[in-house]
Design a protein around this motif. Structure first.
Motif, PDB file in Angstrom:
ATOM      1  N   PRO A 187      34.404  54.590  47.540  1.00 15.36           N
ATOM      2  CA  PRO A 187      32.947  53.972  46.725  1.00 15.36           C
ATOM      3  C   PRO A 187      33.600  52.545  46.295  1.00 15.36           C
ATOM      4  N   GLY A 188      33.007  51.415  46.179  1.00 15.01           N
ATOM      5  CA  GLY A 188      33.479  50.290  45.531  1.00 15.01           C
ATOM      6  C   GLY A 188      34.391  49.602  46.557  1.00 15.01           C
ATOM      7  N   TRP A 189      34.782  50.216  47.893  1.00 20.94           N
ATOM      8  CA  TRP A 189      35.488  48.949  48.859  1.00 20.94           C
ATOM      9  C   TRP A 189      33.909  49.296  50.280  1.00 20.94           C
ATOM     10  N   PRO A 190      34.292  47.719  50.799  1.00 18.37           N
ATOM     11  CA  PRO A 190      34.926  46.410  50.499  1.00 18.37           C
ATOM     12  C   PRO A 190      34.131  45.797  49.305  1.00 18.37           C
ATOM     13  N   ALA A 191      34.655  45.162  48.468  1.00 14.31           N
ATOM     14  CA  ALA A 191      34.714  44.660  47.608  1.00 14.31           C
ATOM     15  C   ALA A 191      34.868  43.114  47.159  1.00 14.31           C
ATOM     16  N   THR A 192      34.665  42.026  47.338  1.00 15.80           N
ATOM     17  CA  THR A 192      34.748  41.012  46.395  1.00 15.80           C
ATOM     18  C   THR A 192      34.300  40.879  44.827  1.00 15.80           C
ATOM     19  N   LEU A 193      34.913  40.286  43.827  1.00 16.29           N
ATOM     20  CA  LEU A 193      35.150  40.558  42.518  1.00 16.29           C
ATOM     21  C   LEU A 193      34.967  39.098  41.715  1.00 16.29           C
ATOM     22  N   GLY A 194      34.077  38.740  40.737  1.00 14.41           N
ATOM     23  CA  GLY A 194      34.825  37.612  40.071  1.00 14.41           C
ATOM     24  C   GLY A 194      33.398  36.113  41.025  1.00 14.41           C
ATOM     25  N   PRO A 195      34.366  35.009  40.081  1.00 13.09           N
ATOM     26  CA  PRO A 195      34.943  34.883  39.316  1.00 13.09           C
ATOM     27  C   PRO A 195      34.685  35.008  38.172  1.00 13.09           C
ATOM     28  N   LEU A 196      35.927  34.692  37.655  1.00 16.22           N
ATOM     29  CA  LEU A 196      36.189  34.006  36.056  1.00 16.22           C
ATOM     30  C   LEU A 196      37.112  33.293  35.945  1.00 16.22           C
ATOM     31  N   ARG A 197      36.170  32.162  35.414  1.00 14.74           N
ATOM     32  CA  ARG A 197      37.230  31.152  35.189  1.00 14.74           C
ATOM     33  C   ARG A 197      37.943  31.184  34.254  1.00 14.74           C
ATOM     34  N   THR A 198      39.142  30.466  34.565  1.00 15.96           N
ATOM     35  CA  THR A 198      40.333  30.557  33.239  1.00 15.96           C
ATOM     36  C   THR A 198      40.772  29.360  33.218  1.00 15.96           C
ATOM     37  N   GLN A 199      41.479  28.842  32.337  1.00 14.32           N
ATOM     38  CA  GLN A 199      42.483  27.124  32.414  1.00 14.32           C
ATOM     39  C   GLN A 199      42.611  26.765  33.726  1.00 14.32           C
ATOM     40  N   ALA A 200      43.155  27.356  34.927  1.00 17.53           N
ATOM     41  CA  ALA A 200      43.511  27.397  36.071  1.00 17.53           C
ATOM     42  C   ALA A 200      42.539  26.823  37.067  1.00 17.53           C
ATOM     43  N   ALA A 217      39.553  33.928  28.730  1.00 12.63           N
ATOM     44  CA  ALA A 217      38.273  33.257  30.563  1.00 12.63           C
ATOM     45  C   ALA A 217      37.010  33.183  29.740  1.00 12.63           C
ATOM     46  N   SER A 218      36.509  32.626  31.406  1.00 16.07           N
ATOM     47  CA  SER A 218      34.579  32.931  30.634  1.00 16.07           C
ATOM     48  C   SER A 218      34.444  33.245  32.164  1.00 16.07           C
ATOM     49  N   PHE A 219      32.602  33.001  31.932  1.00 14.23           N
ATOM     50  CA  PHE A 219      31.501  33.414  32.762  1.00 14.23           C
ATOM     51  C   PHE A 219      31.261  32.870  34.148  1.00 14.23           C
ATOM     52  N   HIS A 220      31.132  31.443  33.532  1.00  8.93           N
ATOM     53  CA  HIS A 220      30.589  30.536  34.005  1.00  8.93           C
ATOM     54  C   HIS A 220      32.164  29.456  34.041  1.00  8.93           C
ATOM     55  N   LEU A 275      38.447  39.900  27.917  1.00  9.02           N
ATOM     56  CA  LEU A 275      38.960  38.507  27.711  1.00  9.02           C
ATOM     57  C   LEU A 275      37.915  36.936  27.672  1.00  9.02           C
ATOM     58  N   VAL A 276      36.669  37.289  27.867  1.00  4.58           N
ATOM     59  CA  VAL A 276      35.812  36.533  27.011  1.00  4.58           C
ATOM     60  C   VAL A 276      35.635  36.389  25.867  1.00  4.58           C
ATOM     61  N   ARG A 277      35.553  37.567  25.343  1.00  2.77           N
ATOM     62  CA  ARG A 277      35.428  37.315  23.603  1.00  2.77           C
ATOM     63  C   ARG A 277      36.934  36.734  23.183  1.00  2.77           C
ATOM     64  N   ALA A 278      37.660  37.330  23.726  1.00  2.00           N
ATOM     65  CA  ALA A 278      39.924  36.711  22.837  1.00  2.00           C
ATOM     66  C   ALA A 278      38.732  35.165  23.145  1.00  2.00           C
ATOM     67  N   GLY A 279      38.486  34.549  24.319  1.00  3.37           N
ATOM     68  CA  GLY A 279      38.753  33.271  24.090  1.00  3.37           C
ATOM     69  C   GLY A 279      39.662  32.617  26.053  1.00  3.37           C
TER      70      GLY A 279
END
Ligand code: ACO
Length: 209
Positions: free
Chosen positions: A3-16, A206-209, A200-204
């Protein structure tokens, strides 16, 4: 059976940029070989010992047999072998291994990132995506991670995602040709408020968009 395979996850936006996870592919040979060889010095101190020289083990021709093992193990539900992508480019790997079902429902998690992109939150975002997937669609309850005491960057990654230190595993793994002590970190599903990505988003971080 996996279960849960295969999967493509994210994206999560970071400073990079945008961090995502997707299954390993046969055509990753060149990118894998190039990155692994270029990162020998940052990978060697932390990775299980292998047979043969680093260059031999990471020749592009070594990828197809490794890929076949990973694919077969993924098919039978024992591993989740992901590539970490930054803006769609291969920058590392994240693997969930030794998936146990039944009353334990646990696995270990491990990762590496191209040194050119260190310190930009890529591993942290990737681990958060992996954790949420494992506790969600995969149906696991516990994740373990083992880290050498000197690997402060990896310990920082685990701490940011919410892993706790559980103890010291003495002479636990053959790494760089010695039995090395490892710190056992762990996380169980009920320790996550909402999702690891949301934390992570709450801690600043990463962001979802
Ligand atoms: N001292 C203290 N903190 C450090 C140091 C240091 N020398 N170096 C890095 N850090 C911190 C950074 O400051 C950052 O924390 P912060 O966001 O609170 O400032 C954190 O370590 C790194 O976080 P990310 O940027 O998300 O991680 P990165 O993308 O740089 O990747 C990784 C970290 C995967 C450990 C990378 O260094 C790597 O690939 N190393 C080689 C392979 C490896 O060690 N893999 C992990 C093995 S253990 C395991 O898999 C469970």
């Amino acid at each position: 059976i996996n279960p849960g395979w295969p999967a493509t996850l994210g994206p999560l936006r970071t400073q990079a940029g945008a961090v995502g996870l997707r299954p390993v592919r046969l055509r990753d040979a060149k990118a894998w070989s190039e990155l692994r060889i270029r990162n020998q010095n940052t990978l060697l101190p932390w990775e299980p010992s292998g047979i043969g020289s680093w260059a031999e083990r990471h020749h592009p021709g070594s990828w197809p047999p490794l890929y076949s093992v990973l694919r077969a193990e993924a098919k039978r539900g024992a591993v989740l072998p992901f590539v970490i992508e930054l803006d769609g480019r291969y920058v590392g790997q994240l693997t969930v291994g030794n998936i146990q079902r039944g009353a334990v429902r646990s696995a270990w998690i491990g990762y590496w990132v191209d040194a050119q992109h260190f310190g930009q939150g890529i591993a942290t975002a990737a681990v958060a995506l992996g954790v949420d997937h494992c506790f969600g669609p995969v149906g696991l309850h516990r994740l373990d991670a083992t880290v050498q005491p000197a690997n402060v960057a990896s310990q920082a990654v685990l701490t940011k995602v919410g892993f706790r230190r559980e103890g010291l595993l003495e002479r636990y793994m053959d790494v760089n040709n010695r039995w090395r002590d490892h710190i056992l970190f762990a996380l169980t599903a009920e320790e996550i408020a909402g999702s690891a990505a949301e934390t992570l988003v709450r801690a600043g971080r990463a962001s979802f968009h």
